[in-house]
Scaffold this motif. Sequence first.
Motif, short mmCIF file in Angstrom:
data_model
loop_
_atom_site.label_atom_id
_atom_site.label_comp_id
_atom_site.label_asym_id
_atom_site.label_seq_id
_atom_site.Cartn_x
_atom_site.Cartn_y
_atom_site.Cartn_z
N MET A 268 0.86 -1.20 0.00
CA MET A 268 0.00 0.00 0.00
C MET A 268 0.89 1.23 0.00
SD MET A 268 -2.94 1.12 2.73
CE MET A 268 -3.92 -0.31 2.33
N ASN A 269 0.57 2.22 -0.82
CA ASN A 269 1.34 3.45 -0.92
C ASN A 269 1.20 4.25 0.36
OD1 ASN A 269 2.54 5.87 -1.58
ND2 ASN A 269 1.68 5.90 -3.67
N LYS A 270 2.39 4.60 0.98
CA LYS A 270 2.38 5.33 2.24
C LYS A 270 1.80 6.72 2.09
CE LYS A 270 6.23 2.91 4.42
NZ LYS A 270 7.53 3.05 5.09
N LEU A 271 1.76 7.23 0.80
CA LEU A 271 1.21 8.57 0.59
C LEU A 271 -0.31 8.57 0.61
CD1 LEU A 271 3.63 9.87 -2.20
CD2 LEU A 271 3.70 10.32 0.27
N GLU A 272 -0.87 7.39 0.46
CA GLU A 272 -2.32 7.31 0.52
C GLU A 272 -2.79 7.65 1.93
OE1 GLU A 272 -3.72 3.60 -0.83
OE2 GLU A 272 -2.84 3.78 -2.85
N GLN A 273 -3.90 8.33 2.02
CA GLN A 273 -4.42 8.79 3.31
C GLN A 273 -5.71 8.03 3.68
OE1 GLN A 273 -2.84 11.54 5.16
NE2 GLN A 273 -1.27 10.79 3.75
N LYS A 274 -5.93 8.01 4.97
CA LYS A 274 -7.19 7.45 5.49
C LYS A 274 -7.62 8.26 6.70
CE LYS A 274 -5.01 3.98 8.47
NZ LYS A 274 -4.91 2.53 8.78
N THR A 275 -8.85 8.08 7.07
CA THR A 275 -9.39 8.83 8.21
C THR A 275 -9.21 8.03 9.49
OG1 THR A 275 -11.03 9.89 6.80
CG2 THR A 275 -11.44 9.92 9.18
N CYS A 276 -8.69 8.69 10.55
CA CYS A 276 -8.49 8.02 11.85
C CYS A 276 -9.84 7.59 12.42
CB CYS A 276 -7.79 8.96 12.81
SG CYS A 276 -7.70 8.31 14.52
N THR A 277 -9.87 6.37 12.91
CA THR A 277 -11.11 5.84 13.49
C THR A 277 -11.45 6.49 14.83
OG1 THR A 277 -9.89 4.05 14.57
CG2 THR A 277 -10.79 3.60 12.38
N GLY A 278 -10.45 7.16 15.43
CA GLY A 278 -10.68 7.77 16.73
C GLY A 278 -11.06 9.22 16.66
N CYS A 279 -10.18 10.04 16.00
CA CYS A 279 -10.41 11.49 16.00
C CYS A 279 -10.86 12.03 14.65
CB CYS A 279 -9.15 12.22 16.45
SG CYS A 279 -7.75 12.02 15.31
N GLY A 280 -10.77 11.20 13.58
CA GLY A 280 -11.22 11.63 12.26
C GLY A 280 -10.18 12.39 11.48
N ALA A 281 -8.97 12.49 12.01
CA ALA A 281 -7.91 13.20 11.29
C ALA A 281 -7.43 12.38 10.10
CB ALA A 281 -6.76 13.50 12.24
N SER A 282 -6.83 13.06 9.13
CA SER A 282 -6.29 12.39 7.95
C SER A 282 -4.89 11.90 8.28
CB SER A 282 -6.25 13.36 6.77
OG SER A 282 -5.71 12.72 5.62
N ILE A 283 -4.69 10.58 8.17
CA ILE A 283 -3.39 9.98 8.48
C ILE A 283 -3.00 9.04 7.37
CG2 ILE A 283 -3.73 10.16 10.98
CD1 ILE A 283 -4.52 7.23 10.99
N SER A 284 -1.75 8.61 7.41
CA SER A 284 -1.25 7.68 6.39
C SER A 284 -2.03 6.38 6.47
CB SER A 284 0.24 7.43 6.60
OG SER A 284 0.68 6.38 5.77
N SER A 285 -2.30 5.83 5.30
CA SER A 285 -3.06 4.58 5.26
C SER A 285 -2.29 3.43 5.88
CB SER A 285 -3.41 4.25 3.80
OG SER A 285 -2.23 4.12 3.03
N ALA A 286 -0.98 3.59 6.05
CA ALA A 286 -0.16 2.52 6.65
C ALA A 286 -0.07 2.65 8.17
CB ALA A 286 1.24 2.54 6.05
N SER A 287 -0.61 3.74 8.72
CA SER A 287 -0.49 3.98 10.16
C SER A 287 -1.30 2.95 10.95
CB SER A 287 -0.97 5.38 10.52
OG SER A 287 -0.16 6.36 9.89
N VAL A 288 -0.66 2.43 11.99
CA VAL A 288 -1.33 1.50 12.90
C VAL A 288 -1.93 2.26 14.08
CG1 VAL A 288 -1.03 -0.50 14.42
CG2 VAL A 288 0.20 -0.37 12.24
N VAL A 289 -1.20 3.34 14.48
CA VAL A 289 -1.65 4.19 15.58
C VAL A 289 -1.72 5.62 15.09
CG1 VAL A 289 -1.14 5.03 17.91
CG2 VAL A 289 -0.58 2.68 17.29
N CYS A 290 -2.78 6.32 15.41
CA CYS A 290 -2.94 7.71 14.99
C CYS A 290 -1.90 8.58 15.66
CB CYS A 290 -4.35 8.20 15.32
SG CYS A 290 -4.61 9.97 14.96
N GLU A 291 -1.22 9.43 14.86
CA GLU A 291 -0.19 10.29 15.42
C GLU A 291 -0.76 11.47 16.20
OE1 GLU A 291 1.74 12.88 12.37
OE2 GLU A 291 0.60 11.59 10.98
#
Length: 248
Positions: free
Chosen positions: A1-24
């Motif tokens: 998966m491309n690290k530049l791709e973004q997804k929405t955090c399940t907790g706060c709704g912020a835009s984070i990397s799609s590869a993130s396991v924990v929201c920054e």
Amino acid sequence: MNKLEQKTCTGCGASISSASVVCEFCYSRQKGWKNTLLYITTAFAILVLAASLITHTLSVLPNARKAIFWHEQLNLIAFKTARFPPMDKIFVASNNGDGSLFISHVVLEGFATNEPSSHFTSSFRIGKSVEPHNFINYAKSKKEAKSWHGSYVHDVSDQEWLSIRSLASKKSNSRFRTVFFSIDDLKFLQLKEKSRKKKRMLRTFPVKGTIYYYSTEDTTLKSINFDAVACITKRKGSHSSEMFDSDE
């Protein structure tokens, strides 16, 4: 998966990397079951801590209450004795207080007749300890009591009653004996009921009772009052009449 791709955090709704396991930003794990497990673990730890705190509080609360609000409660259950001739002494009480009590003695006072000069005071030694939430059942027999057999005085006129009370108050008399009961003593209640059923009037006169005791809280002599009553018995074998009934 491309690290530049973004997804929405399940907790706060912020835009984070799609590869993130924990929201920054809010540090929420992106897999829901891991968040649920974390919440459950945290809640369980808080509950355990709260339970430990409650248990500790409950364990020290009685001692804390005793230190601040010391409680003493001595309840008299039964008391029976006589001035003279002597008779068996019975004293039953319960200690519902916080500490042990040493029962020193009991004092009875009243008037043998209606005259102020007939005031009397009698002291009866107990000398026994009773632990908290326990009973004291004290009975002391007198050898002299075994030879006395009498009947309680009933149905006499007021004048006759005063004369009998006066005679019974004299230590030299050998015909009458004044018997004292606490007002709630079972033997006295049974005697009253027996007299009532026979439609007889049991003659009595009031007496004030006081119990003196020491507490483990301090070394001060303390006291509690109780209502008592006096009956009179006439010795069997002496001149008798209808005014006597109900054996002791």
